[in-house]
Design a protein around this motif. Sequence first.
Motif, PDB file in Angstrom:
ATOM      1  N   GLU A 129       0.835  -1.208   0.000  1.00 15.64           N
ATOM      2  CA  GLU A 129       0.000   0.000   0.000  1.00 15.64           C
ATOM      3  C   GLU A 129       0.870   1.258   0.000  1.00 15.64           C
ATOM      4  OE1 GLU A 129      -2.621  -0.323   3.381  1.00 15.64           O
ATOM      5  OE2 GLU A 129      -3.717  -1.995   2.475  1.00 15.64           O
ATOM      6  N   ILE A 132       2.446   1.785  -3.398  1.00 15.88           N
ATOM      7  CA  ILE A 132       1.481   2.360  -4.349  1.00 15.88           C
ATOM      8  C   ILE A 132       1.352   3.857  -4.094  1.00 15.88           C
ATOM      9  CG2 ILE A 132      -0.962   2.440  -5.010  1.00 15.88           C
ATOM     10  CD1 ILE A 132      -1.026  -0.620  -4.383  1.00 15.88           C
ATOM     11  N   GLU A 133       1.194   4.209  -2.832  1.00 18.52           N
ATOM     12  CA  GLU A 133       1.064   5.616  -2.447  1.00 18.52           C
ATOM     13  C   GLU A 133       2.289   6.425  -2.874  1.00 18.52           C
ATOM     14  OE1 GLU A 133       0.806   7.844   1.784  1.00 18.52           O
ATOM     15  OE2 GLU A 133      -0.707   6.251   1.477  1.00 18.52           O
ATOM     16  N   GLN A 135       4.054   5.769  -5.382  1.00 15.93           N
ATOM     17  CA  GLN A 135       4.139   5.599  -6.833  1.00 15.93           C
ATOM     18  C   GLN A 135       5.412   4.858  -7.268  1.00 15.93           C
ATOM     19  OE1 GLN A 135       3.571   9.611  -8.313  1.00 15.93           O
ATOM     20  NE2 GLN A 135       1.348   9.397  -8.157  1.00 15.93           N
ATOM     21  N   ARG A 138       3.008  -0.228  -9.666  1.00 19.32           N
ATOM     22  CA  ARG A 138       1.799   0.123 -10.421  1.00 19.32           C
ATOM     23  C   ARG A 138       0.602   0.252  -9.479  1.00 19.32           C
ATOM     24  NH1 ARG A 138      -0.980  -4.749 -11.285  1.00 19.32           N
ATOM     25  NH2 ARG A 138       0.389  -6.555 -11.043  1.00 19.32           N
ATOM     26  N   ASP A 139      -0.278   1.186  -9.791  1.00 19.62           N
ATOM     27  CA  ASP A 139      -1.404   1.469  -8.897  1.00 19.62           C
ATOM     28  C   ASP A 139      -2.540   0.458  -9.009  1.00 19.62           C
ATOM     29  OD1 ASP A 139      -2.448   2.190 -11.335  1.00 19.62           O
ATOM     30  OD2 ASP A 139      -2.872   4.277 -10.789  1.00 19.62           O
TER      31      ASP A 139
END
Length: 191
Positions: A129, A132-133, A135, A138-139
Amino acid sequence: MDKRERIVSAAIEVFSEQGIEKTKISDIVKRAGIAQGTFYLYFPSKLSLMPAIAEVMVEKTMEIVQAKVSKSAPFPVRLDQLVDAIFEVSEEYHEMQALIYSGLASTEHLKKWETVYAPFYEWISESLEQAIEDQVIRDSVDPARTAKLVIGLVESAAEQIYLYDANKEDEAAVQKREVKQFLRFALSIHD
C-alpha cells in the motif's frame, strides 16, 4: 512458558526426532513435563498441534523478516531484503517446515493456514500500500491479494531449494535472483 507453549515446543522437538507417525502423545507430554490429561485440555489429538506449530513458524519468520527488512530503505531494496530473509528462514528451518507441511496436509487443519498467515499477509500488504502511495509500483496492484502471491512465490521458490533440491548452494543465489527479477516485473517497480 505456559503449558500450551511447553506442549507445542515439546511436540516440535519430538516430531523432529521421531516423525509424526511414530510420535505418541505420551512422548510429547513426557518431554513437556505435564500430565497426559493436561495435553487434552489444549489439543484433542497430536495432529491438532499442527496449526499451533505453524503459528510458531510464522512468528519466527516474521521476526527474522522484520529484523532483516529496513523500514527506511526504498521499496525495491526492502523487497530484495524480504526475499533474502525468506530464503534464510527456509534454509534454517527447512526441517520444521517439512514437518508442518506433512502434518497439515494429513489433517483437516490445512484450512487454518490462511488464518495462521494473516499477520504476515497484513504486514506485506501494508508495505505494498505504501509503495502504491509512493508511486513506486503500479497502482493497479491489489495489496491484500498481492501480499499472498508474493509470500507464496518467495516461499515456494525457497522451498524448492531447501526442501527438495540436493544441490542447495549453487541454486539458491540463482533462484533468489530470478524471484527478485520476477517480482520487479510483476509489480512494475519504478526505480
